[in-house]
Design a protein around this motif. Structure first.
Motif, mmCIF file in Angstrom:
data_model
loop_
_atom_site.group_PDB
_atom_site.id
_atom_site.type_symbol
_atom_site.label_atom_id
_atom_site.label_comp_id
_atom_site.label_asym_id
_atom_site.label_seq_id
_atom_site.Cartn_x
_atom_site.Cartn_y
_atom_site.Cartn_z
ATOM 1 N N THR A 9 -0.920 -4.763 -1.270
ATOM 2 C CA THR A 9 -0.574 -4.453 0.238
ATOM 3 C C THR A 9 0.790 -4.241 0.141
ATOM 4 O O THR A 9 1.391 -3.441 1.116
ATOM 5 C CB THR A 9 -0.784 -5.766 0.910
ATOM 6 N N GLU A 10 1.614 -4.567 -0.662
ATOM 7 C CA GLU A 10 3.108 -4.426 -0.778
ATOM 8 C C GLU A 10 3.359 -2.966 -1.311
ATOM 9 O O GLU A 10 4.014 -2.257 -0.395
ATOM 10 C CB GLU A 10 3.617 -5.226 -1.800
ATOM 11 N N TYR A 11 2.926 -2.377 -2.151
ATOM 12 C CA TYR A 11 2.937 -1.068 -2.785
ATOM 13 C C TYR A 11 2.094 0.005 -1.732
ATOM 14 O O TYR A 11 2.734 1.195 -1.542
ATOM 15 C CB TYR A 11 3.111 -0.619 -4.049
ATOM 16 N N LYS B 123 -0.774 -10.966 6.573
ATOM 17 C CA LYS B 123 -1.468 -11.341 5.359
ATOM 18 C C LYS B 123 -2.653 -12.088 5.793
ATOM 19 O O LYS B 123 -2.857 -12.935 6.665
ATOM 20 C CB LYS B 123 -0.428 -12.314 4.571
ATOM 21 N N GLU C 15 0.002 -7.655 -4.335
ATOM 22 C CA GLU C 15 0.649 -6.576 -4.956
ATOM 23 C C GLU C 15 0.229 -5.357 -4.277
ATOM 24 O O GLU C 15 1.081 -4.571 -3.754
ATOM 25 C CB GLU C 15 0.294 -6.495 -6.337
#
Length: 412
Positions: free
Chosen positions: A361-363, A304, A359
């Motif tokens: 980077t998560e999906y 991150k 959001e």
């Protein structure tokens, strides 16, 4: 009013620009191609319901209708077969639903460029950016010109220069897998030479050894032509069947990078000795000039980072293998989400960008991982494992309830 500088005029960057412009924000797109006609290469891509929803939200209604009109037939089914064309598994609308589209990458980009003459600047090769104390960003180009905005979006693809400066530790890794791809042009005569199954929808070939082939038609009923927009170059709407043969690089036993298009096509023919003659004819009669070597690379996970007035979108953020067919859809989802965040006006800009990045980077990296897993599965496994896998697909095909459960998210 917020002004957004987008570096890169590909699918994601243009969708974002269309959405921002429609919302009344200032936006400029800087593209290294010299003319809008330069990028006339590429193959059919799959747009799933999520990607289509993003296009519907970002595009003017007329442009979205042109996207639907230019989509090919057979997007809502998928079949898996052996190298002898014996059925292993068939998925139809009952399993995967509707709303899937096959579209030419070139045609989709031309639709996204439509009406953007005052937004897109061509022949601007991005070199670097600088950030002022107030957070405003200046993009510097190779011709000495600059552009200043409140936000800089790197939408400049897998080899992103924006990412190279912003996240220099972010890497793309070579998976060791390569694909050789080509197009079989669907003239009236050639339609009769291939099975109807090749035109019905995407088809995956699972042979008994560690390689694979993917076939997808780009066949449609018209609806888009040069007269709709004389400047749009819808010259890629000639129907064709796309094919791609994939394996680990060492499988071929040759220096692939030194081979020309005809040699690559002939290599696929040698690699498919003993396969169904219809599959070999698809390769043998393809347009040799379209045969292309595609090394398969994938983004490595990135820790991150602290949000700023610079951000990334699409392949610049999370490039992935093509094996799940979702890369363009994830880029469109990025464009949709970032557009929503940027048009909000109540909260600080960097706070909204941070929410987008969390959001995205998560999906995005979930899709990267799933795509890499699919790529490895497609080209690995000995004969025993392959035969066991084929038996499992036959069982799923025979039990509709299991099939629906197992493949509910295919192409998503």
């Amino acid at each position: 009013m917020t002004k957004v500088i987008v570096v890169g005029g590909g699918i994601g960057g243009l969708a974002l620009a269309q959405g921002l412009r429609g919302a009344g924000l200032g936006v400029e797109v800087y593209e290294r191609d010299r003319h809008r006609t330069d990028r006339l290469q590429g193959f059919r891509i799959h747009i799933n319901p999520d990607g289509a929803a993003a296009l519907r939200e970002c595009l003017p209604a007329e442009a979205f209708e042109r996207f639907l009109a230019s989509s090919g037939k057979g997007g809502n089914q998928f079949t898996m077969v052996t190298e002898r064309l014996k059925r292993l598994l068939h998925l139809d609308e009952e399993t995967i639903g509707t709303g899937h589209h096959g579209v030419s990458r070139i045609t989709l980009r031309q639709i996204l460029l439509s009406g953007m003459e005052d937004v897109v600047r061509f022949d601007r090769k991005f070199e670097r950016y600088s950030v002022a104390d107030d957070g405003r960003v200046t993009a510097h180009f190779a011709d000495g010109t600059t552009a200043v905005g409140d936000v800089l979006v790197g939408a400049d693809g897998a080899g992103s220069r924006v990412r190279g400066q912003y996240l220099p530790h972010a890497e793309r890794v070579d998976t060791g897998i390569v694909a050789i791809a080509g197009k079989y042009m669907l003239t009236e005569e050639r339609r009769e030479l291939i099975p109807p199954a090749f035109l019905a929808g995407p088809l995956s070939v699972l042979p008994s050894k560690s390689c694979g082939m993917f076939i997808a038609p780009h066949d449609f009923d018209g609806g888009v032509n040069d007269q709709d927009d004389p400047d749009a170059l819808f010259d890629n709407t000639a129907p064709y069947v796309f094919w791609s043969f994939s394996a680990k690089r060492e499988y071929f036993g040759e220096d692939l990078d030194s081979l020309g298009a005809r040699e690559l096509r002939d290599l696929v023919l040698r690699s498919t000795t003993g396969w169904a003659p219809q599959l070999r004819a698809l390769v043998a009669l393809s347009d040799v000039d379209t045969t292309t070597l595609l090394p398969i690379r994938s983004a490595a996970p990135v820790p991150k980072w602290a949000a700023s007035s610079v951000t990334l979108l699409g392949d610049a953020a999370h490039s992935m293998t093509p094996f799940r067919g979702v890369g363009a859809n994830i880029a469109l989802r990025d464009a949709q989400l970032l557009c929503r965040k940027l048009i909000e006006a109540e909260r600080p800009l960097v706070e909204r960008i941070a929410e987008y990045e969390a959001e995205m980077t998560e999906y995005g990296f979930a899709a990267v991982r799933a795509s890499l897993t699919a790529a490895k599965q497609a080209v690995s496994g000995g004969r025993a494992a392959r035969l066991a896998g084929r038996a499992a697909f036959r069982v799923l095909d025979a039990v509709p309830a299991l099939k629906r459960r197992a493949f509910a998210d295919i192409g998503r």
